[in-house]
Design an enzyme around this catalytic site. Sequence first.
Site, PDB file in Angstrom:
ATOM      1  N   LYS A  13       0.835  -1.209   0.000  1.00  0.00           N
ATOM      2  CA  LYS A  13       0.000   0.000   0.000  1.00  0.00           C
ATOM      3  C   LYS A  13       0.867   1.256   0.000  1.00  0.00           C
ATOM      4  CE  LYS A  13      -4.015  -1.852   2.484  1.00  0.00           C
ATOM      5  NZ  LYS A  13      -4.889  -1.630   3.650  1.00  0.00           N
ATOM      6  N   ASP A  61      -8.499   1.846   4.590  1.00  0.00           N
ATOM      7  CA  ASP A  61      -8.982   0.502   4.873  1.00  0.00           C
ATOM      8  C   ASP A  61      -9.647  -0.004   3.612  1.00  0.00           C
ATOM      9  OD1 ASP A  61      -9.009  -1.572   6.827  1.00  0.00           O
ATOM     10  OD2 ASP A  61     -11.169  -1.360   6.954  1.00  0.00           O
ATOM     11  N   TYR A 140      -5.516 -10.530  -2.257  1.00  0.00           N
ATOM     12  CA  TYR A 140      -6.364 -11.291  -3.174  1.00  0.00           C
ATOM     13  C   TYR A 140      -6.054 -10.994  -4.648  1.00  0.00           C
ATOM     14  CZ  TYR A 140      -9.069 -11.966   1.125  1.00  0.00           C
ATOM     15  OH  TYR A 140      -9.452 -12.272   2.403  1.00  0.00           O
TER      16      TYR A 140
HETATM   17  P1  IMP Z   1      -6.617  -3.693   5.607  1.00  0.00           P
HETATM   18  O1  IMP Z   1      -7.190  -2.580   4.787  1.00  0.00           O
HETATM   19  O2  IMP Z   1      -5.184  -3.461   5.958  1.00  0.00           O
HETATM   20  O3  IMP Z   1      -7.486  -4.098   6.724  1.00  0.00           O
HETATM   21  O4  IMP Z   1      -6.518  -4.948   4.672  1.00  0.00           O
HETATM   22  C1  IMP Z   1      -7.566  -5.336   3.899  1.00  0.00           C
HETATM   23  C2  IMP Z   1      -7.257  -6.668   3.258  1.00  0.00           C
HETATM   24  O5  IMP Z   1      -7.988  -6.693   2.050  1.00  0.00           O
HETATM   25  C3  IMP Z   1      -5.800  -6.879   2.879  1.00  0.00           C
HETATM   26  O6  IMP Z   1      -5.044  -7.528   3.854  1.00  0.00           O
HETATM   27  C4  IMP Z   1      -5.938  -7.756   1.661  1.00  0.00           C
HETATM   28  O7  IMP Z   1      -6.123  -9.095   2.067  1.00  0.00           O
HETATM   29  C5  IMP Z   1      -7.215  -7.225   1.047  1.00  0.00           C
HETATM   30  N1  IMP Z   1      -6.909  -6.175   0.064  1.00  0.00           N
HETATM   31  C6  IMP Z   1      -7.064  -4.838   0.185  1.00  0.00           C
HETATM   32  N2  IMP Z   1      -6.657  -4.209  -0.914  1.00  0.00           N
HETATM   33  C7  IMP Z   1      -6.213  -5.173  -1.738  1.00  0.00           C
HETATM   34  C8  IMP Z   1      -5.637  -5.134  -3.030  1.00  0.00           C
HETATM   35  O8  IMP Z   1      -5.415  -4.093  -3.659  1.00  0.00           O
HETATM   36  N3  IMP Z   1      -5.337  -6.324  -3.559  1.00  0.00           N
HETATM   37  C9  IMP Z   1      -5.530  -7.494  -2.913  1.00  0.00           C
HETATM   38  N4  IMP Z   1      -6.039  -7.591  -1.708  1.00  0.00           N
HETATM   39  C10 IMP Z   1      -6.381  -6.421  -1.117  1.00  0.00           C
END
Ligand code: IMP
Length: 185
Positions: A13, A61, A140
């Site tokens: 990110k 998020d 993903y």
């Molecule tokens: P968080 O926003 O850090 O809670 O993470 C959200 C989760 O969604 C991540 O750990 C990934 O598993 C998934 N995710 C969020 N954005 C992406 C992306 O751009 N590609 C693939 N998976 C994503």
Amino acid sequence: MRRIWFATSNPGKLAEAKAFLAGWEVLEAPGEVEEDQPDLAGNAIKKARAAAAGGKVFAEDSGLEVDALGGAPGVHSRRYAASDGARVARLLSELAGVPGREARFRAVVALKVGEDLHLFAGSVEGTIATEPRGEGGFGYDPIFIPGEGDGRTFAEMSREEKSALSHRGRALAALAAYLNETAEP
Ligand code: IMP
């Protein structure tokens, strides 16, 4: 250079955000929080507020919503399983034999400037592949095929190609436009 802090511990990110914020020094803000809010905006705001940084701070998020699973894993995308590989495997097994693989990624960015909060959202529609493809990205990405693409998964695209279509790219583009309009020269 103008400075901004990104409250994240996800290197994927951080790299994506830096590409959108040309002209800004993007620094990683320390501070882990429990992502226990009921929606993406709530978690993004909680992360931005908790960041140990002054000035401008943003947090993000995101999650994947699969229609056939009633929107799961959604806000629980990270907690769905213990690792990226296990998350992908679980999703594929939940979808085995299920007709309809429509899904979307959503992202919400919360920008905190002093006590003010601003939210920016982005989403991308697509489908879930039947098996993982590609080495790029994270999470993903190997099983998400964006509808506006050419059939490749996000993990088969360069970071630039993914960001041009992705949920986070869209939210970050809106953040960058706002920052560039409102920042002191
Ligand atoms: P968080 O926003 O850090 O809670 O993470 C959200 C989760 O969604 C991540 O750990 C990934 O598993 C998934 N995710 C969020 N954005 C992406 C992306 O751009 N590609 C693939 N998976 C994503």
